[in-house]
Design an enzyme around this catalytic site. Structure first.
Site, PDB file in Angstrom:
ATOM      1  N   GLN A 188     -73.288 -63.297 -10.083  1.00  0.00           N
ATOM      2  CA  GLN A 188     -74.541 -62.533 -10.048  1.00  0.00           C
ATOM      3  C   GLN A 188     -75.699 -63.374 -10.577  1.00  0.00           C
ATOM      4  O   GLN A 188     -76.797 -63.356 -10.018  1.00  0.00           O
ATOM      5  CB  GLN A 188     -74.387 -61.229 -10.835  1.00  0.00           C
ATOM      6  CG  GLN A 188     -73.416 -60.275 -10.138  1.00  0.00           C
ATOM      7  CD  GLN A 188     -73.178 -58.992 -10.900  1.00  0.00           C
ATOM      8  OE1 GLN A 188     -73.699 -58.791 -11.989  1.00  0.00           O
ATOM      9  NE2 GLN A 188     -72.371 -58.115 -10.318  1.00  0.00           N
ATOM     10  N   ARG A 204     -74.160 -58.614   0.053  1.00  0.00           N
ATOM     11  CA  ARG A 204     -74.895 -59.816   0.483  1.00  0.00           C
ATOM     12  C   ARG A 204     -75.303 -59.720   1.949  1.00  0.00           C
ATOM     13  O   ARG A 204     -76.377 -60.180   2.342  1.00  0.00           O
ATOM     14  CB  ARG A 204     -74.041 -61.060   0.200  1.00  0.00           C
ATOM     15  CG  ARG A 204     -74.026 -61.388  -1.314  1.00  0.00           C
ATOM     16  CD  ARG A 204     -72.825 -62.212  -1.712  1.00  0.00           C
ATOM     17  NE  ARG A 204     -72.864 -62.667  -3.098  1.00  0.00           N
ATOM     18  CZ  ARG A 204     -72.475 -61.930  -4.146  1.00  0.00           C
ATOM     19  NH1 ARG A 204     -72.015 -60.698  -3.986  1.00  0.00           N
ATOM     20  NH2 ARG A 204     -72.540 -62.420  -5.383  1.00  0.00           N
ATOM     21  N   LYS A 228     -66.684 -55.656  -1.341  1.00  0.00           N
ATOM     22  CA  LYS A 228     -67.937 -55.143  -1.912  1.00  0.00           C
ATOM     23  C   LYS A 228     -68.973 -56.256  -2.068  1.00  0.00           C
ATOM     24  O   LYS A 228     -70.140 -56.073  -1.718  1.00  0.00           O
ATOM     25  CB  LYS A 228     -67.628 -54.471  -3.262  1.00  0.00           C
ATOM     26  CG  LYS A 228     -68.850 -53.938  -3.995  1.00  0.00           C
ATOM     27  CD  LYS A 228     -68.475 -52.872  -4.987  1.00  0.00           C
ATOM     28  CE  LYS A 228     -67.936 -53.390  -6.295  1.00  0.00           C
ATOM     29  NZ  LYS A 228     -68.925 -54.075  -7.145  1.00  0.00           N
ATOM     30  N   SER A 230     -70.920 -66.787 -13.586  1.00  0.00           N
ATOM     31  CA  SER A 230     -71.252 -65.463 -13.042  1.00  0.00           C
ATOM     32  C   SER A 230     -71.883 -65.619 -11.669  1.00  0.00           C
ATOM     33  O   SER A 230     -72.923 -66.265 -11.514  1.00  0.00           O
ATOM     34  CB  SER A 230     -72.232 -64.747 -13.975  1.00  0.00           C
ATOM     35  OG  SER A 230     -72.919 -63.726 -13.268  1.00  0.00           O
ATOM     36  N   ARG A 253     -64.300 -52.885 -20.465  1.00  0.00           N
ATOM     37  CA  ARG A 253     -62.971 -52.785 -19.836  1.00  0.00           C
ATOM     38  C   ARG A 253     -61.841 -53.225 -20.756  1.00  0.00           C
ATOM     39  O   ARG A 253     -60.679 -52.918 -20.478  1.00  0.00           O
ATOM     40  CB  ARG A 253     -62.956 -53.575 -18.513  1.00  0.00           C
ATOM     41  CG  ARG A 253     -63.759 -52.884 -17.423  1.00  0.00           C
ATOM     42  CD  ARG A 253     -63.796 -53.637 -16.101  1.00  0.00           C
ATOM     43  NE  ARG A 253     -64.455 -52.816 -15.087  1.00  0.00           N
ATOM     44  CZ  ARG A 253     -64.886 -53.263 -13.921  1.00  0.00           C
ATOM     45  NH1 ARG A 253     -64.731 -54.543 -13.593  1.00  0.00           N
ATOM     46  NH2 ARG A 253     -65.475 -52.446 -13.064  1.00  0.00           N
ATOM     47  N   ASP A 260     -62.392 -59.083 -11.960  1.00  0.00           N
ATOM     48  CA  ASP A 260     -62.386 -57.638 -11.656  1.00  0.00           C
ATOM     49  C   ASP A 260     -60.969 -57.068 -11.563  1.00  0.00           C
ATOM     50  O   ASP A 260     -60.794 -55.850 -11.504  1.00  0.00           O
ATOM     51  CB  ASP A 260     -63.147 -57.366 -10.351  1.00  0.00           C
ATOM     52  CG  ASP A 260     -64.617 -57.720 -10.487  1.00  0.00           C
ATOM     53  OD1 ASP A 260     -65.109 -57.794 -11.630  1.00  0.00           O
ATOM     54  OD2 ASP A 260     -65.279 -57.935  -9.450  1.00  0.00           O
ATOM     55  N   GLY A 292     -74.173 -53.427 -10.590  1.00  0.00           N
ATOM     56  CA  GLY A 292     -74.707 -54.632 -11.230  1.00  0.00           C
ATOM     57  C   GLY A 292     -75.141 -55.655 -10.196  1.00  0.00           C
ATOM     58  O   GLY A 292     -76.160 -56.337 -10.358  1.00  0.00           O
ATOM     59  N   ARG A 311     -76.172 -52.185 -19.289  1.00  0.00           N
ATOM     60  CA  ARG A 311     -75.610 -53.523 -19.036  1.00  0.00           C
ATOM     61  C   ARG A 311     -76.698 -54.599 -19.171  1.00  0.00           C
ATOM     62  O   ARG A 311     -77.851 -54.365 -18.829  1.00  0.00           O
ATOM     63  CB  ARG A 311     -74.962 -53.561 -17.638  1.00  0.00           C
ATOM     64  CG  ARG A 311     -73.723 -52.682 -17.573  1.00  0.00           C
ATOM     65  CD  ARG A 311     -73.137 -52.612 -16.182  1.00  0.00           C
ATOM     66  NE  ARG A 311     -72.562 -53.882 -15.735  1.00  0.00           N
ATOM     67  CZ  ARG A 311     -72.057 -54.069 -14.519  1.00  0.00           C
ATOM     68  NH1 ARG A 311     -72.050 -53.075 -13.635  1.00  0.00           N
ATOM     69  NH2 ARG A 311     -71.561 -55.237 -14.191  1.00  0.00           N
ATOM     70  N   LYS A 352     -69.014 -54.838 -18.281  1.00  0.00           N
ATOM     71  CA  LYS A 352     -68.891 -54.360 -16.898  1.00  0.00           C
ATOM     72  C   LYS A 352     -69.274 -52.878 -16.859  1.00  0.00           C
ATOM     73  O   LYS A 352     -69.957 -52.395 -17.757  1.00  0.00           O
ATOM     74  CB  LYS A 352     -67.470 -54.607 -16.385  1.00  0.00           C
ATOM     75  CG  LYS A 352     -67.079 -56.093 -16.344  1.00  0.00           C
ATOM     76  CD  LYS A 352     -67.891 -56.877 -15.341  1.00  0.00           C
ATOM     77  CE  LYS A 352     -67.433 -58.317 -15.247  1.00  0.00           C
ATOM     78  NZ  LYS A 352     -68.309 -59.114 -14.366  1.00  0.00           N
TER      79      LYS A 352
HETATM   80  O1  SPQ Z   1     -71.632 -55.032  -9.116  1.00  0.00           O
HETATM   81  P1  SPQ Z   1     -70.919 -54.767 -10.385  1.00  0.00           P
HETATM   82  O2  SPQ Z   1     -71.196 -53.382 -10.868  1.00  0.00           O
HETATM   83  O3  SPQ Z   1     -71.200 -55.784 -11.457  1.00  0.00           O
HETATM   84  O4  SPQ Z   1     -69.339 -54.825 -10.025  1.00  0.00           O
HETATM   85  C1  SPQ Z   1     -68.216 -55.583 -10.525  1.00  0.00           C
HETATM   86  C2  SPQ Z   1     -66.949 -54.726 -10.148  1.00  0.00           C
HETATM   87  O5  SPQ Z   1     -65.984 -54.632 -10.911  1.00  0.00           O
HETATM   88  O6  SPQ Z   1     -66.956 -54.224  -9.031  1.00  0.00           O
HETATM   89  C3  SPQ Z   1     -68.258 -55.885 -12.011  1.00  0.00           C
HETATM   90  F1  SPQ Z   1     -68.200 -54.896 -12.769  1.00  0.00           F
HETATM   91  O7  SPQ Z   1     -68.043 -56.798  -9.783  1.00  0.00           O
HETATM   92  C4  SPQ Z   1     -68.873 -57.970  -9.926  1.00  0.00           C
HETATM   93  C5  SPQ Z   1     -68.055 -59.112 -10.501  1.00  0.00           C
HETATM   94  O8  SPQ Z   1     -67.511 -58.792 -11.753  1.00  0.00           O
HETATM   95  C6  SPQ Z   1     -69.370 -58.315  -8.550  1.00  0.00           C
HETATM   96  C7  SPQ Z   1     -69.894 -59.706  -8.456  1.00  0.00           C
HETATM   97  C8  SPQ Z   1     -70.675 -60.104  -7.264  1.00  0.00           C
HETATM   98  O9  SPQ Z   1     -70.565 -59.455  -6.207  1.00  0.00           O
HETATM   99  O10 SPQ Z   1     -71.413 -61.114  -7.370  1.00  0.00           O
HETATM  100  C9  SPQ Z   1     -69.639 -60.666  -9.404  1.00  0.00           C
HETATM  101  C10 SPQ Z   1     -68.888 -60.380 -10.645  1.00  0.00           C
HETATM  102  O11 SPQ Z   1     -69.792 -60.221 -11.717  1.00  0.00           O
HETATM  103  P2  SPQ Z   1     -70.367 -61.468 -12.562  1.00  0.00           P
HETATM  104  O12 SPQ Z   1     -71.140 -60.829 -13.680  1.00  0.00           O
HETATM  105  O13 SPQ Z   1     -69.181 -62.217 -13.038  1.00  0.00           O
HETATM  106  O14 SPQ Z   1     -71.232 -62.245 -11.688  1.00  0.00           O
END
Ligand code: SPQ
Length: 449
Positions: A188, A44, A39, A186, A367, A336, A112, A141, A363
């Site tokens: 993200q 990306r 995913k 993170s 969770r 995750d 997210g 969120r 999340k």
């Molecule tokens: O995209 P989303 O909704 O945040 O999805 C999750 C998941 O469980 O599929 C988190 F709920 O994955 C994130 C992950 O936890 C995907 C991600 C990424 O692709 O950059 C990074 C992680 O989040 P974070 O907040 O730690 O950067």
């Protein structure tokens, strides 16, 4: 040998009940399976393809709801993205800084990753105005983790609760580069700031307290961005006014989806599964290390590199798991997978402690609370900690009515727990799996022998 009875029923309100009835004896999981595309990499590939010059070809894209949200948003921003399928998706990029101003709100759905990474790109488009939103879960969120550093770069962003919650409005600006010390590990946050830095004069740096997944860094480099990485300090610097060029991307299978089968085959006696073509990027393999600490029997076969990402086949055989402590720098590398690790810990000998994972509370659902509540309904013994869980293993689970809380990873984790629970378990709102794993139920049916 006898298979579990697995039935999916759509309710009048449109949501799905997944019923799993374990046979009294003889269930095991067997076969060679593929899991859908990663995913994080799928998002990306679509995004970088959209802001690159020329055409990007993506093989193995995840056809889940989250990448669909990304494709929908970037089409509205002007990129041409072909119909999504796993064979080949073509993205005709518009070049960095060339977003068109959409006539409507950009809707990131449940994702997210879509909203936070896109914010970095939108904020750095001077003279254009954008609005972004998402579903009920996404609108609750926290966005200040990306809004605040973007504001330090001179971004103009407004939203509810002190600009923390979507819907958000963004007036694009010429940004200034910063060195951002993120308080959380993170991907993200890191990716949002790096993407904002692409269309900004000068060098933008992000330092994080522990290394989070590095798919953005790998793919930005492959698309031609100038990036320097200091592994000593977990810092990444991107040089602004970048030019990206369309690439061929091959998306490996998602280790976060493979994790359900790694745990399922570990806990159901007599099982042996091979999950083929799984991405084993070291920033994502915390799950393999945690399961190995718990005594799981997992072998990595046929290790190779595909389009800049390490890939392997994972063979797993059932074994008696034992408890362990999961905390510290490994957490971002398996964040995750904690819901499914909680299931593994329920069937392990001893008490498993998970700490330093407060991020789980923000999340798609909280969770920690949701997983403890739902597994405890089945007879699990999970105590919530502010930043994790204490899980007493070795308890026999009993089928119950449980709920995904619209969180894909919770719904699928409960389905795996049901394989080792006596009687029938009904998982309400099981359709959430389509966010990251649309064919989860059919693979479940296929492997249960
Ligand atoms: O995209 P989303 O909704 O945040 O999805 C999750 C998941 O469980 O599929 C988190 F709920 O994955 C994130 C992950 O936890 C995907 C991600 C990424 O692709 O950059 C990074 C992680 O989040 P974070 O907040 O730690 O950067």
């Amino acid at each position: 040998m006898s298979a579990a009875v697995i039935t999916l029923k759509t309710q009048e309100n449109g949501s799905d009940n997944l019923m799993i009835q374990r046979p009294t004896a003889g269930l095991s999981l067997q076969g060679r399976i593929l899991v859908p595309g990663d995913k994080s990499i799928s998002h990306r590939a679509l995004m970088l393809g959209a802001i690159a010059e020329g055409e990007t070809e993506i093989q193995g894209l995840l056809l889940g709801e989250d990448p669909r949200s990304t494709a929908h948003c970037f089409r509205a921003l002007g990129a041409e993205i072909s119909e999504l399928n796993t064979e080949l998706v073509r993205v005709k990029g518009i070049g960095l800084g060339n977003f068109q101003e959409p006539l409507d709100v950009l809707n990131a759905g449940n994702s997210g990753t879509t909203i936070r990474l896109m914010l970095g790109l939108l904020a750095s488009h001077p003279g254009r105005f954008f609005t972004v939103t998402g579903d009920d879960s996404l609108r609750s969120r926290p966005m200040s983790r990306v809004v605040k550093p973007l504001q330090q770069m001179a971004a103009e962003i407004w939203g509810r609760k002190d600009n923390n919650l979507a819907p958000l409005a963004i007036q694009g600006q010429a940004l200034k580069p910063i060195h951002y010390h993120s308080p959380i590990a993170s991907a993200q946050v890191k990716s949002c700031i790096l993407l904002a830095g692409l269309n900004t004069d000068g060098k933008t740096t992000v330092t994080e307290p522990a290394l989070s997944r590095d798919h953005s860094e790998r793919m930005l480099r492959a698309f031609g961005a100038e990036l320097s990485i200091d592994p000593e300090t977990n810092s990444v610097t991107v040089t602004g006014n970048a030019k990206l060029y369309g690439q061929k991307v091959v998306v490996p299978g998602d280790i976060s989806s493979a994790a359900f089968w790694l745990v399922a085959a570990s806990i159901v006696p007599g099982s042996e599964l091979v999950v083929e073509n799984v991405g084993v990027n070291p920033t994502r393999t915390g799950i393999l290390e945690a399961l190995s600490m718990m005594g799981a029997d997992i072998e990595m076969e046929n290790q190779r590199e595909v389009a800049g990402e390490p890939v392997a086949d994972l063979r797993v055989r059932s074994s008696q798991l034992k408890s362990c402590t999961i905390a510290g720098d490994i957490i971002p590398r398996l964040i995750d997978e904690i819901p499914i690790l909680a299931v593994a810990a329920t069937f392990a000998e001893g008490t498993t402690i998970i700490r330093d994972a407060a991020e789980l509370r923000v999340k798609e659902s909280d969770r920690i609370t949701v997983m403890a509540q739902q597994l405890n309904k089945m007879g699990g013994k999970i105590t919530e900690l502010p930043d994790g869980m204490e899980i007493t293993g070795g308890t026999a689970l009993v089928g119950a009515e449980v709920d995904s809380h619209t969180d894909h990873r919770i719904g699928m984790s409960l389905a795996i727990a049901a394989l080792n629970a006596s009687g029938t378990t009904t998982i309400h709102r099981a359709e959430a799996a389509a966010i990251s794993y649309p064919n989860f139920t059919s693979t479940l049916t296929e492997v249960c022998r």
